[in-house]
Design a protein around this motif. Structure first.
Motif, mmCIF file in Angstrom:
data_model
loop_
_atom_site.group_PDB
_atom_site.id
_atom_site.type_symbol
_atom_site.label_atom_id
_atom_site.label_comp_id
_atom_site.label_asym_id
_atom_site.label_seq_id
_atom_site.Cartn_x
_atom_site.Cartn_y
_atom_site.Cartn_z
ATOM 1 N N GLY A 252 18.011 16.528 0.108
ATOM 2 C CA GLY A 252 18.450 15.485 -0.995
ATOM 3 C C GLY A 252 17.339 14.445 -1.262
ATOM 4 N N ILE A 253 17.740 13.219 -1.462
ATOM 5 C CA ILE A 253 16.741 12.229 -1.868
ATOM 6 C C ILE A 253 15.758 11.913 -0.621
ATOM 7 N N GLY A 254 16.386 11.935 0.550
ATOM 8 C CA GLY A 254 15.644 11.660 1.796
ATOM 9 C C GLY A 254 14.194 12.574 1.902
ATOM 10 N N LEU A 255 14.738 13.937 1.773
ATOM 11 C CA LEU A 255 13.502 15.075 1.763
ATOM 12 C C LEU A 255 12.480 14.905 0.356
ATOM 13 N N ALA A 256 13.259 14.334 -0.575
ATOM 14 C CA ALA A 256 11.941 13.966 -1.966
ATOM 15 C C ALA A 256 11.313 13.002 -1.717
ATOM 16 N N LEU A 257 11.878 12.014 -0.993
ATOM 17 C CA LEU A 257 10.847 10.854 -0.513
ATOM 18 C C LEU A 257 9.978 11.171 0.490
ATOM 19 N N LYS B 282 0.905 -1.210 0.072
ATOM 20 C CA LYS B 282 0.031 -0.099 -0.083
ATOM 21 C C LYS B 282 0.936 1.175 -0.028
ATOM 22 N N THR B 283 0.320 2.215 -0.489
ATOM 23 C CA THR B 283 1.213 3.601 -0.781
ATOM 24 C C THR B 283 0.554 4.719 -0.009
ATOM 25 N N THR B 284 -0.129 4.396 1.049
ATOM 26 C CA THR B 284 -1.128 5.663 1.827
ATOM 27 C C THR B 284 -1.257 4.902 3.308
ATOM 28 N N GLY B 285 -1.358 5.531 3.996
ATOM 29 C CA GLY B 285 -1.939 4.962 5.365
ATOM 30 C C GLY B 285 -0.613 4.273 6.084
ATOM 31 N N ASN B 286 0.582 4.272 5.669
ATOM 32 C CA ASN B 286 1.727 3.929 6.504
ATOM 33 C C ASN B 286 2.094 4.984 7.279
ATOM 34 N N GLU C 93 13.119 12.416 -8.916
ATOM 35 C CA GLU C 93 12.726 11.229 -9.687
ATOM 36 C C GLU C 93 12.792 9.990 -9.062
ATOM 37 N N VAL C 94 13.884 10.264 -8.153
ATOM 38 C CA VAL C 94 14.190 8.701 -7.416
ATOM 39 C C VAL C 94 12.663 8.516 -6.669
ATOM 40 N N ALA C 95 12.330 9.599 -5.895
ATOM 41 C CA ALA C 95 11.004 9.355 -5.077
ATOM 42 C C ALA C 95 9.905 8.896 -6.003
ATOM 43 N N ASN C 96 9.692 9.369 -7.165
ATOM 44 C CA ASN C 96 8.902 9.010 -8.054
ATOM 45 C C ASN C 96 9.065 7.451 -8.481
ATOM 46 N N GLU C 97 10.100 7.055 -8.619
ATOM 47 C CA GLU C 97 10.290 5.889 -9.219
ATOM 48 C C GLU C 97 10.087 4.667 -7.866
ATOM 49 N N LEU C 98 10.447 5.097 -6.781
ATOM 50 C CA LEU C 98 10.239 4.264 -5.501
ATOM 51 C C LEU C 98 8.662 4.010 -5.276
ATOM 52 N N PHE C 99 7.841 5.203 -5.478
ATOM 53 C CA PHE C 99 6.620 5.095 -5.047
ATOM 54 C C PHE C 99 5.764 4.267 -6.391
ATOM 55 N N LEU C 100 6.087 4.198 -7.457
ATOM 56 C CA LEU C 100 5.782 3.383 -8.364
ATOM 57 C C LEU C 100 6.170 1.942 -8.141
ATOM 58 N N ALA C 101 7.219 1.657 -7.856
ATOM 59 C CA ALA C 101 7.752 0.288 -7.349
ATOM 60 C C ALA C 101 6.978 -0.245 -5.995
ATOM 61 N N LYS D 161 7.074 13.165 -1.287
ATOM 62 C CA LYS D 161 6.110 12.539 -1.966
ATOM 63 C C LYS D 161 5.409 11.455 -1.308
ATOM 64 N N LEU D 162 5.972 10.894 -0.155
ATOM 65 C CA LEU D 162 5.222 9.971 0.595
ATOM 66 C C LEU D 162 4.065 10.582 1.715
ATOM 67 N N SER D 163 4.533 11.744 2.061
ATOM 68 C CA SER D 163 3.428 12.611 2.971
ATOM 69 C C SER D 163 2.385 13.248 2.120
ATOM 70 N N GLU D 164 2.766 13.550 0.960
ATOM 71 C CA GLU D 164 1.682 13.886 0.031
ATOM 72 C C GLU D 164 0.672 12.997 -0.070
ATOM 73 N N ALA D 165 0.868 11.410 -0.080
ATOM 74 C CA ALA D 165 0.437 10.725 -0.679
ATOM 75 C C ALA D 165 -0.483 9.806 0.474
ATOM 76 N N GLY D 166 -0.545 10.448 1.644
ATOM 77 C CA GLY D 166 -1.377 10.301 2.729
ATOM 78 C C GLY D 166 -0.599 9.555 3.741
ATOM 79 N N ASN D 167 0.769 9.364 3.953
ATOM 80 C CA ASN D 167 1.484 8.487 4.952
ATOM 81 C C ASN D 167 1.826 9.527 6.021
ATOM 82 N N LYS D 168 2.327 8.892 7.334
ATOM 83 C CA LYS D 168 2.922 9.489 8.388
ATOM 84 C C LYS D 168 4.254 9.253 8.136
ATOM 85 N N ILE D 169 5.185 10.506 8.185
ATOM 86 C CA ILE D 169 6.440 10.447 8.067
ATOM 87 C C ILE D 169 7.146 10.963 9.232
#
Length: 242
Positions: free
Chosen positions: A16-21, A2-6, A205-213, A24-32
């Motif tokens: 950097g990459i960590g902030l981009a992740l 699942k990509t939300t509710g985590n 771009e890294v964040a987007n690829e991980l989200f799709l994965a 992306k993941l907070s906008e998808a409805g996850n707690k970070i």
């Protein structure tokens, strides 16, 4: 996956990459929960994001690792995804007698490899209690081949790659725990500035690829130029005994 509710812990999450992740993941409805060494940078990053808090600390330090894990268990027992993103790299000229290549390598190995193993081991019991969980290791295109500019950094990422494969094999029969590895190429971040990072891809771009994965349960996540190398190497690796 699942990509939300985590509830997701991200090391090195203030830039950097960590902030981009985190974005992306907070906008998808996850707690970070983001982690980093500098409290001011952490607070500034968290203030820009939704559903995000922070834990300051240096995961390369054993005492800090234990403290961070204890705080996660106490305040965020529902954490079901950890992203091991914090890293360290040096330009390391193996032909320069004025520097200690071994000392630089020891610091890289500790941050990029040993601390990841220890932190993951400390978090595993709680992750295994979740209904669905994931461990995501941010590796590098450098894991596939060393180079003369950062050879010991590349070696540390190769070690992380081997560990991640072993971890995935260990829990292959556990359908609740997924093990991902992300292979970014050169990324335009402060971290890579010294080695020409301005020519790299954006962290988003890294964040987007991980989200799709995550959506596809694709556990190997090559990004950008890493895709061509991964396409050549991965089929061969998969034929080897596990």
């Amino acid at each position: 996956m699942k990509t939300t509710g985590n509830t997701i812990f991200i090391s090195g999450g203030s830039a950097g990459i960590g902030l981009a992740l985190a974005k992306k993941l907070s906008e998808a409805g996850n707690k970070i929960i983001i982690n980093g060494r500098n409290e001011e940078r952490l607070q500034n990053a968290a203030s820009q994001l939704e559903n995000t808090s922070s834990i300051q600390g240096d995961l390369s330090d054993k005492a800090d690792r234990i403290r961070i894990v204890e705080e996660l268990h106490q305040k965020h027992p529902e954490v079901n995804i950890i992203i091991n993103n914090a890293g360290l790299a040096f330009l390391n000229d193996l032909n320069n007698p004025e520097i200690s290549s071994a000392d630089l390598a020891a610091n890289e190995m500790n941050t990029n490899y040993v601390s990841v193993i220890d932190f993951t081991e400390l978090m595993l019991p709680s992750l295994l209690e979740q209904s669905e969980a994931a461990i995501i290791n941010i590796s590098s295109i450098a894991a596939f081949r060393g180079n003369k500019y950062a050879p010991t950094y590349a070696a540390s990422k190769a070690a992380l790659n081997s560990y991640t494969q072993g971890l995935r094999d260990t829990f292959a029969e556990n359908e609740k725990l997924n093990i991902y590895e992300v292979y970014p190429p050169l990324v335009n971040t402060e971290f890579s500035a010294e080695i020409g990072g301005a020519n790299g891809i954006p962290p988003s771009e890294v964040a987007n690829e991980l989200f799709l994965a995550l959506e596809k349960n694709q556990f190997e996540v090559p990004v950008g130029d890493s895709k061509q190398i991964h396409a050549l190497i991965h089929p061969i690796i998969e034929q080897l005994p596990h």
